[in-house]
Design a protein around this motif. Sequence first.
Motif, PDB file in Angstrom:
ATOM      1  N   SER A 214       0.841  -1.201   0.000  1.00  0.00           N
ATOM      2  CA  SER A 214       0.000   0.000   0.000  1.00  0.00           C
ATOM      3  C   SER A 214       0.875   1.250   0.000  1.00  0.00           C
ATOM      4  N   GLU A 215       1.867   1.268   0.882  1.00  0.00           N
ATOM      5  CA  GLU A 215       2.790   2.419   0.990  1.00  0.00           C
ATOM      6  C   GLU A 215       3.551   2.619  -0.315  1.00  0.00           C
ATOM      7  N   GLN A 216       3.978   1.491  -0.907  1.00  0.00           N
ATOM      8  CA  GLN A 216       4.741   1.530  -2.163  1.00  0.00           C
ATOM      9  C   GLN A 216       3.912   2.162  -3.288  1.00  0.00           C
ATOM     10  N   LEU A 217       2.623   1.774  -3.370  1.00  0.00           N
ATOM     11  CA  LEU A 217       1.762   2.316  -4.424  1.00  0.00           C
ATOM     12  C   LEU A 217       1.550   3.826  -4.233  1.00  0.00           C
ATOM     13  N   PHE A 218       1.309   4.254  -2.980  1.00  0.00           N
ATOM     14  CA  PHE A 218       1.122   5.692  -2.722  1.00  0.00           C
ATOM     15  C   PHE A 218       2.356   6.487  -3.142  1.00  0.00           C
ATOM     16  N   THR A 219       3.529   5.887  -2.916  1.00  0.00           N
ATOM     17  CA  THR A 219       4.787   6.590  -3.213  1.00  0.00           C
ATOM     18  C   THR A 219       5.129   6.550  -4.696  1.00  0.00           C
TER      19      THR A 219
END
Length: 693
Positions: A665-670
């Motif tokens: 999830s964090e990777q996609l936001f970034t």
Amino acid sequence: MNLLKQPVINLNGIGAQTANRLGKLGLRTVQDLLFHLPHRYEDRTRVSPIGMLTAGMTALVCGQVDFIDVLPRGRKSLVCKISDGTGAVMLRFFHFTANQHTIFKPGTWVCVFAETRLGMAGLEMVHPDYTVISGPDAAVTDARLTPVYPLTEGLSQNVIRKAIKQALQVCGQHPQLLADCLPASMLQDFGYPSLAEAIQTLHAPDETVTVEALQDGSVPALKRLAFEELLAHHLRLSSLKRQASVWQAPIFQEDAPTATHFLRSLPFALTGAQQRVIAEIVADCKQNKPMMRLVQGDVGSGKTIVAAYTALLAMTAGYQVALMAPTELLAEQHLRNFSVWFAGFDVQVSFLSGQSKGRIRQAVLQGLADGTVNLVIGTHALFQEAVQFHNLGLVIIDEQHRFGVHQRLALREKNQQAGMRPHQLVMTATPIPRTLAMLQYADLDVSVIDELPPGRQPIVTRVIPSERRAEVVARINEWVGKRRQAYWVCTLIEESETLQCQAAEQTAEVLAQALPGVRVGLVHGRMKSSEKDAVMQAFKQHQLDLLVATTVIEVGVDVPNAGLMIIENPERLGLSQLHQLRGRVGRGKDDSYCLLMYQSPLSETARQRLGILRDSNDGFVIAEKDLQLRGPGEVMGTRQTGAMQFKVADLRRDADLIAAIANVSEQLFTETPDAVPRLCDRWLGTETLYAEV
């Protein structure tokens, strides 16, 4: 126009009536059809010898009709026996036509498919699918597993299969439509196929995919879609958390002398866990961003005093506090506790419920509007339009899972002026397994009170068959003779022969006759609130000795003198609910007992579940076991507005996928923020933002 967004009525063979029925399943566009996955599969790819059949097995068999007959006794039915040299099986039709008599004449070869069960004359298939064939070598088999879809009234498997086949053809002609939102490198790391391949595999599995692999979730296509669905839920909540960070909230600075005075005035000392959770809340409230914190604590762990301390923080800083409870009874209990705890402080505590009328109600509304009421405790009535606050700084919601989304949202927006929102503290005594909490509360910071106050006696739990009912009734007599009180919990109000449950009204009458010296009260969900509250108050004030109740007392009042509970038919309830009910006793310093009185015989699963409850008083352990045994819907009570519903994912089966979700999830936001709304739209559409609270 995006072809995936075109309405289903544009497909061949779908008229207005069929489109309407598909709409009941939430299938309005071509994309909806693609994500409406089979809930099971039938294997018609091979013929099984009749001699290999066992009860409960679903199979395709071929055989020659030996005889046919209409049985008039009982429910009229057409039966015929078929055999293939390895064995024989009966076919039974309760709904039949004269034509079928002709079809199944002796000597005819048929191919049939159904579940096998044990009948009066051995193995039988009831209402099988059948095809007449020319001989044993002319069996009609399918090349692939046959998908079976969830349906609604008036919709057949044939109609839905044809519609989905067309949707798959649209994607085959325009592969770019089902573009992947997950990076190729990520798919490679996890060993997942592309989205288009995964969808194709699950609607039309090829010969390499078995029914067993689809059931246990080991097919990469299924894992990929389950992962993406869980990720979409997490992303939706995380997006809301990010959006919330643009709002301002009032800053509460801790007033050390007031806080010390408050803690010293209490008749008990806080546990280490309570102190830790308070420190987390204090740190949140010093920020100018709205606190969104969930406090989980087992039954009796002392969440209410943590809520009171938080309320004091807000009031000392000059802000108003609203505490909302799901029942009038619980709200009144909070009112009594808070009034005692804040007796030595210059704060005005008021009460507001649906029962508040006339001048009393008007005075509370006026006090909230002009700021003279510092703390209001109440029920759903708090979010009515007429309720206006002068400067609401904190919202506390008790037993949060009892409220619908829009209700909580309405309360939070009471003070949403000029970019300001109140802090929000949400409490629950229903322990939520870690796997569920990571998804269900991805937008909340979670605190856990994992320690019980000293002096609390563990509840002794016993599992006994209902044949020992007379002993139990005799025990109540002894118990009441010691000036103690008891609960008797029934799981149904009305008689039900099939479930063999005692009705609450009948039980109260029978017990009153059997125990002439015992004052028996009755409370159930169909009584008016005022009647229910009157009975509960009478019980609390020891004007009643025995309270016969349905599960309405699951979240209820604190009656320390009630130390015995009998739960009838506990096998019908979930473990978490049984644990909640059991938490009504064990609130005093004396020994407490819970008797789980079951109907024999018990299934193996029921025996296991009641054993877990007997052996543990830890709600978190119980919730984890409940999740493994019954699944998330029951644990979370997903009948509630806005709770998570999954199309593909199964939290029992796919729990291992959750660990990676937060990082992805964090990777996609970034790295690919534009993929986030597309993923959420694909899986969740424009459904209510259930985490917005």
